[in-house]
Structure formats: structure tokens, C-alpha cells
Design an enzyme around this catalytic site. Structure first.
Site, mmCIF file in Angstrom:
data_model
loop_
_atom_site.group_PDB
_atom_site.id
_atom_site.type_symbol
_atom_site.label_atom_id
_atom_site.label_comp_id
_atom_site.label_asym_id
_atom_site.label_seq_id
_atom_site.Cartn_x
_atom_site.Cartn_y
_atom_site.Cartn_z
ATOM 1 N N ARG A 64 -10.840 1.121 -15.802
ATOM 2 C CA ARG A 64 -9.687 1.988 -16.032
ATOM 3 C C ARG A 64 -10.026 2.734 -17.314
ATOM 4 N NH1 ARG A 64 -6.329 -0.212 -12.175
ATOM 5 N NH2 ARG A 64 -6.132 -2.470 -12.079
ATOM 6 N N ASP A 120 -4.125 -2.889 -2.053
ATOM 7 C CA ASP A 120 -2.663 -2.847 -1.922
ATOM 8 C C ASP A 120 -2.143 -2.196 -0.635
ATOM 9 O OD1 ASP A 120 -2.558 -4.148 -4.285
ATOM 10 O OD2 ASP A 120 -1.936 -2.436 -5.484
#
Ligand code: F6P
Length: 315
Positions: A64, A120
Site C-alpha cells: 500500500r 473480497d
């Protein structure tokens, strides 16, 4: 994700193009951290991706990037792409990755076609995301094992699965593993109703209960829900298990490998056809391009019929 990298390389190199593998996503791009092939050159060749499809995780790593979140960082990333003569980018990731792709396009005129890489399953524009099937497989195996203990000790387990804002992993795991209850952010977790249901199950002779809790449930995590269920008089001794990052690794399922291969190849072919600003997904077995902004434009709801089915089966 490795199967997707393999497909991008094989498809693009096969079509006569050169592929640069960027380590650690946007952060690696900023640091010009590129995959070095056996010939010591910063590119990925056909042999660079041999036997990659069966490996979990990603050989290119992931990160990230704080710097890329700032406009100055994205300008610098665009300059790096230009410096290396890169004219197309295939980011593999979820909504964060695609937000980044949209922002990068303000500073760079190369083509960007993404692939849906997140466990997800929360993106619009593809039936399934790369990693979801494997994450569910791992979670189901874990629940099956925990059920053995639950049965022998006559206990109730709350098993927390991943899905920061999404109950997809929770709902699929619950259905596949035959769990009695699922707590997901998409539906209100009603403690008195659950406890009432648990009493009915107990009277019917159930000796164990599995409750799958999505980490993003609106009521809180498994520990919090355990507290509430206990206080409301749940008729079993409760234990919690947090599966956590266990779900993000391991041998990918055939479904994931095939989806990743299809998306990677389709992304390359779409770029060659002139597409940009889109994600390459698969809907009802068809390759589909969806604008990045649409992929994260709204919450992807869990089909109600799946939740209904769970209720029907939880007897
Ligand atoms: O977004 C994918 C996801 O796996 C979520 O389900 C989870 O909450 C999150 O990543 C975990 O992120 P990290 O590894 O940075 O803690």
C-alpha cells in the site's frame, strides 16, 4: 494473482510485446523496482512465469503506497513510466488499486486495463474476483475442522473471516460449510433473533453451532458478537476463532487460476484493441470490460437468495 501475471506475460509476449514486471505495485513503480529476467534485463519473458499458476500470493509482491496517494507521487509515477517507455499498465487489485489507476490517468496517457485481484469479491463488473474462491476454500476447510471440535465438545464457535466491508466470503463460507448463522455487514445482525433461533436448534437436538462473522459486520468483530450473544443467553459455551490472513495464501483453486488466466489475457487483448480506464472481468462466462469508476461505484450486495438459502438450511 500469479496466474494472472503469467497470463499477461504469455499473452503479451506471444503477441510480440515486451512486458515489464513491477514489484510492489505503485510503490515499486515509484522506486523503479522491476523484475529482472535471467538475461539480467528488466523485463518478464516467457520462462519468467513458468509454473507460476499454482503458487499462492504474488511473486511481484504487493504494497500500500502512501506516496502514490498524493498527487505529487502520481506525477512522479507517470514520469517513471515515460522514462522507461512503458505505454500500457495492467494493475491487479481491488478498489484502492483502481482508484489509483483513475488518478494516474490524469498525468499519464498510456493505456490502463486492470484485473480484479481481491479476496473480497466486492467489485462491480465481474462475477468473481481473483482470490475469492481460494479464500473461501481455505475458510471452509477451517470451519470443517473446527466443527469436529464443536461437535465433540458441544460448543458454539464464532469464526471470523475477512471482508473489511463485504460479507461475500462470510456468506459463501457459511453456505459451503453448513454454518447455522452468518453475520455480514449487508444485513442487520439481530442478537435477540439469533439467540431465539439458537434455542430452537438446541431443542431440536443440535450439538454444535457454527456462526460465521465477517470482520466488517456492522455490530463488530467475533469477540464483540460473542459478548453480545453470551449476555443475551446463547445456550452454548462459545469460542471464537479469527482466520485472518490464513485466507490470503495457499494453493489457488482451479477456479481462481482459470479466472486469473482469462482476465490477464483479456486485459492484454483489450489494450491491443485500444481500451483504457477499464477492468477486465468475467460475467456469466463472458469477458466484460467495466470502467474503473463503476467497479467501485456502489456496494456489491450479496444475492438475497443465498442468504435465504442459508436460513432454510439452518435447521
Ligand atoms: O481488501 C482485502 C483484504 O483482504 C480485506 O478483506 C482485509 O480486511 C484486508 O485486506 C486486510 O488488509 P491488511 O493485510 O493490510 O491488514
Amino acid at each position: 494473482m500469479n496466474a494472472c501475471v503469467r497470463a499477461v506475460v504469455r499473452s503479451a509476449v506471444g503477441a510480440g510485446h515486451e512486458v515489464v514486471g513491477i514489484y510492489r505495485g505503485y510503490q515499486g513503480l515509484l522506486e523503479e523496482d522491476f523484475f529482472i529476467a535471467a538475461d539480467s534485463q528488466p523485463h518478464m519473458v516467457l520462462r519468467s512465469v513458468s509454473n507460476l499458476g499454482k503458487l499462492g500470493g504474488t511473486v511481484l509482491h504487493s504494497s500500500r503506497s502512501k506516496e502514490f496517494r498524493e498527487e505529487a507521487g502520481r506525477k512522479r509515477a507517470a514520469a517513471v513510466l515515460k522514462k522507461h517507455g512503458i505505454d500500457a499498465l495492467i494493475p491487479i487489485g481491488g478498489d484502492g488499486t483502481f482508484h489509483g489507476a483513475v488518478a494516474l490517468a490524469d498525468h499519464w496517457d498510456g493505456k490502463i486495463v486492470g484485473c480484479p485481484g481481491t479476496i473480497d469479491n466486492d467489485l462491480i463488473g465481474t462475477d468473481y474476483t481473483i482470490g475469492f474462491s481460494t479464500a473461501v476454500q481455505t475458510a471452509v476447510e477451517a470451519v470443517d475442522k473446527i466443527r469436529d471440535t464443536a461437535e465433540s465438545h458441544e460448543r458454539m464457535f464464532l469464526i471470523e473471516v475477512m471482508g473489511r466491508h463485504s460479507g461475500y466470503i462470510g456468506a459463501y463460507t457459511a453456505l459451503a460449510a453448513g454454518a447455522e448463522v452468518v453475520c455480514v455487514p449487508e444485513t442487520a445482525t439481530d442478537i435477540p433473533r439469533i439467540v431465539e433461533h439458537l434455542h430452537v436448534l438446541r431443542k431440536r437436538g443440535k450439538s454444535s453451532v457454527m456462526v460465521i462473522v465477517a470482520e466488517g459486520d456492522e455490530l463488530g468483530d467475533a469477540a464483540k458478537i460473542k459478548g453480545e450473544l453470551t449476555a443475551a443467553g446463547a445456550p452454548w459455551a462459545i469460542r471464537t476463532v479469527v482466520l485472518g490472513h490464513l485466507q490470503r495464501g495457499g494453493t489457488p483453486t482451479p477456479e481462481d487460476r482459470i479466472l486469473a488466466s482469462r482476465c490477464g489475457d483479456f486485459a492484454v487483448r483489450s489494450i491491443l484493441d485500444g481500451a483504457t480506464g477499464v477492468m477486465a472481468g468475467v460475467i456469466a462466462d463472458q469477458n466484460v470490460l467495466t470502467p474503473f469508476q463503476e467497479t467501485y461505484s456502489r456496494h456489491r450486495e450479496i444475492p438475497q437468495h443465498l442468504l435465504d438459502l442459508l436460513a432454510v438450511l439452518s435447521k
